[in-house]
Design an enzyme around this catalytic site. Sequence first.
Site, short mmCIF file in Angstrom:
data_model
loop_
_atom_site.label_atom_id
_atom_site.label_comp_id
_atom_site.label_asym_id
_atom_site.label_seq_id
_atom_site.Cartn_x
_atom_site.Cartn_y
_atom_site.Cartn_z
CB SER A 65 0.77 -6.29 -2.04
OG SER A 65 0.29 -5.41 -3.03
CE1 TYR B 39 -4.03 -6.06 0.39
CE2 TYR B 39 -2.81 -4.54 -1.01
CZ TYR B 39 -3.22 -5.82 -0.71
OH TYR B 39 -2.80 -6.88 -1.50
CB ALA C 49 -0.36 0.25 7.01
CB SER C 50 -1.61 -4.86 6.37
OG SER C 50 -2.05 -4.98 5.03
CE LYS C 51 -1.24 -7.95 1.43
NZ LYS C 51 -1.15 -9.41 1.55
#
Length: 253
Positions: A149, A162, A164-166
């Site tokens: 993203s 979100y 951090a995960s992306k």
Amino acid sequence: MANDLNDKVCITTGAASGIGRACCDLLLERGAKVVMVDVNEAQLEQARAECVENASEDRVLAIRASIRDEADMQRMADTTVETFGRIDALLACAGVLRGGNQLSMIADTTMEEWDNVVQTNLTGTFLSNRAVLGPMLKQRAGDIVNVSSTSGRQGRPFDGPYSASKFGIIGLSESLSAEVSQRGVRVQTVLPDAVETPLWEQNGPGAMAPPQMLSPARVAEFIVYLLELPRDTFLLNPVIAPFRSRRGKRGRK
């Protein structure tokens, strides 16, 4: 020469809706065999039924599985090889935006909310990627496209887990690419801006969506384009975003 997808075996996670669902439609148009993977069994079965209306049933396989579950991801890969004999591509589209039902500052984020997002988006990408590597490395050929993203390039308020995960998906994909590129496996990551998918509903009631958003079909076209690139070519972390005209009234004709 473009990479021909005819008869290629392509797994798509998050296949029951949004970008993943749109990818399945386009892959079938290109002649691929599609493995649809999603945790929502009812939506997955409906999506599979819609796909087989426009393609022969032996080209579509639906597997109910959670990307967060190691055994499920191994079963996904094993079932695909048992059914079609190989795995040519993985499109890792499954993901979540929120761990709860409202916007949260990092100071107020619970471990449950953090884990729900990070384990789904980042750990799920890791598990799905790892599961398909065995067959791909044995074939010395394969494509992986992971969906990150624009929030994976710039952290945004109330998007801590979100983002951090992306960010993590980009780092994971770059590391994997460096490991397997010399063995015929191409790993690419796409960074969509705002996309009009059910993900936005996770912002909670009353949340405003951006005035201009990409359609899932437009992002799917770009992902499939990455698969069709010649085998000696790849794109490094491309962003896809809606074009917002900057012309004012004076610039109009």
